[in-house]
Design a protein around this motif. Structure first.
Motif, mmCIF file in Angstrom:
data_model
loop_
_atom_site.group_PDB
_atom_site.id
_atom_site.type_symbol
_atom_site.label_atom_id
_atom_site.label_comp_id
_atom_site.label_asym_id
_atom_site.label_seq_id
_atom_site.Cartn_x
_atom_site.Cartn_y
_atom_site.Cartn_z
ATOM 1 N N ARG A 139 0.872 -1.182 0.000
ATOM 2 C CA ARG A 139 0.000 0.000 0.000
ATOM 3 C C ARG A 139 0.902 1.222 0.000
ATOM 4 O O ARG A 139 2.119 1.105 -0.018
ATOM 5 C CB ARG A 139 -0.961 -0.032 1.180
ATOM 6 N N ARG A 143 1.629 5.179 4.531
ATOM 7 C CA ARG A 143 0.801 4.313 5.381
ATOM 8 C C ARG A 143 1.619 3.137 5.923
ATOM 9 O O ARG A 143 1.464 2.734 7.068
ATOM 10 C CB ARG A 143 -0.408 3.802 4.616
ATOM 11 N N VAL A 144 2.471 2.582 5.071
ATOM 12 C CA VAL A 144 3.326 1.473 5.504
ATOM 13 C C VAL A 144 4.233 1.938 6.631
ATOM 14 O O VAL A 144 4.360 1.264 7.664
ATOM 15 C CB VAL A 144 4.167 0.931 4.317
ATOM 16 N N TRP A 146 3.873 4.419 8.724
ATOM 17 C CA TRP A 146 3.112 4.676 9.943
ATOM 18 C C TRP A 146 2.721 3.358 10.619
ATOM 19 O O TRP A 146 2.866 3.196 11.819
ATOM 20 C CB TRP A 146 1.879 5.526 9.657
ATOM 21 N N HIS A 147 2.236 2.416 9.796
ATOM 22 C CA HIS A 147 1.815 1.117 10.333
ATOM 23 C C HIS A 147 2.988 0.374 10.969
ATOM 24 O O HIS A 147 2.852 -0.225 12.042
ATOM 25 C CB HIS A 147 1.191 0.269 9.221
ATOM 26 N N CYS A 148 4.125 0.364 10.318
ATOM 27 C CA CYS A 148 5.266 -0.430 10.786
ATOM 28 C C CYS A 148 6.060 0.245 11.897
ATOM 29 O O CYS A 148 6.599 -0.439 12.767
ATOM 30 C CB CYS A 148 6.201 -0.739 9.622
ATOM 31 N N TYR A 149 6.126 1.571 11.873
ATOM 32 C CA TYR A 149 7.030 2.242 12.803
ATOM 33 C C TYR A 149 6.374 3.326 13.643
ATOM 34 O O TYR A 149 6.999 3.829 14.578
ATOM 35 C CB TYR A 149 8.229 2.828 12.035
ATOM 36 N N GLY A 150 5.137 3.688 13.304
ATOM 37 C CA GLY A 150 4.448 4.724 14.073
ATOM 38 C C GLY A 150 5.309 5.962 14.209
ATOM 39 O O GLY A 150 5.828 6.467 13.240
ATOM 40 N N CYS A 160 9.383 -4.232 5.638
ATOM 41 C CA CYS A 160 8.012 -4.204 6.147
ATOM 42 C C CYS A 160 7.023 -3.899 5.021
ATOM 43 O O CYS A 160 7.118 -2.869 4.359
ATOM 44 C CB CYS A 160 7.894 -3.164 7.262
ATOM 45 N N GLU A 161 6.126 -4.820 4.757
ATOM 46 C CA GLU A 161 5.079 -4.720 3.743
ATOM 47 C C GLU A 161 5.613 -4.537 2.324
ATOM 48 O O GLU A 161 4.914 -4.065 1.442
ATOM 49 C CB GLU A 161 4.070 -3.616 4.087
#
Length: 181
Positions: A139, A143-144, A146-150, A160-161
């Motif tokens: 994606r 977004r990746v 943020w999702h993986c590492y905030g 990651c992803e």
């Protein structure tokens, strides 16, 4: 900077005479939108070295010549044959081949790479350089991340992803390039 509708074609476009630039040495870029994304860097190469940079990129058309099958038919086949004629006319020092090689189910078939390279060489071009797949994520990259590492630190390298097919395609492209010399 991609020379959209001039040297990066979409449906109904034709190549401009400005797509083949004079200079020495000459580099010809052939591929789809992923190849067109390399143009800003090649433009900088031209600025720094005076190299002629030809751009022949077509949306959703891999740089493959095939006698039959998806690459031979329709608009992509017609434009790829035109680019091959330009290679014969201009005899560039290097031809760069790049595409979204993950589009295998849409007709980008690396098994046709051998015939493509052979035909480029028969037309008097210098080196043929295959550029493997660029990283792709499942994606949008923000977004990746943020999702993986905030809000934490983002590492220099991450898988990651990452699209899991990329390493296999990269290996297949590398094997094809080695077999072609």
């Amino acid at each position: 900077e991609w020379r959209d509708h001039e040297c990066f074609l979409h449906e109904g476009d034709t190549f401009s005479a400005a797509c083949a630039e004079p200079g020495s040495p000459t580099v010809l870029l052939w591929g789809d939108s992923h190849a067109a994304a390399l143009v800003p860097g090649l433009t900088e190469l031209r600025r720094q070295t005076g190299a002629g940079v030809g751009q022949f990129t077509v949306s959703a058309c891999g740089p493959l010549i095939d006698e039959e099958g998806p690459e031979a038919e329709g608009r992509c086949g017609e434009l790829n044959r035109e680019i091959l004629q330009i290679v014969g006319r201009d005899k560039p020092d290097a031809v760069l081949l790049h595409a979204d090689w993950t589009r295998g189910t849409a007709g980008y078939n690396l098994t046709h790479l051998g015939a493509t390279v052979r035909r480029i060489r028969e037309r008097g071009a210098g080196s043929v350089i295959l550029i493997g797949p660029a990283p792709q994520w499942k994606r949008a990259l923000p977004r990746v991340l943020w999702h993986c590492y905030g809000r934490g630190a983002i590492p220099e390298f991450s898988t990651c992803e990452l699209n899991p097919s990329i390493p296999a395609i990269d290996l297949k492209a590398e094997e094809a390039a080695r077999s072609l010399g």
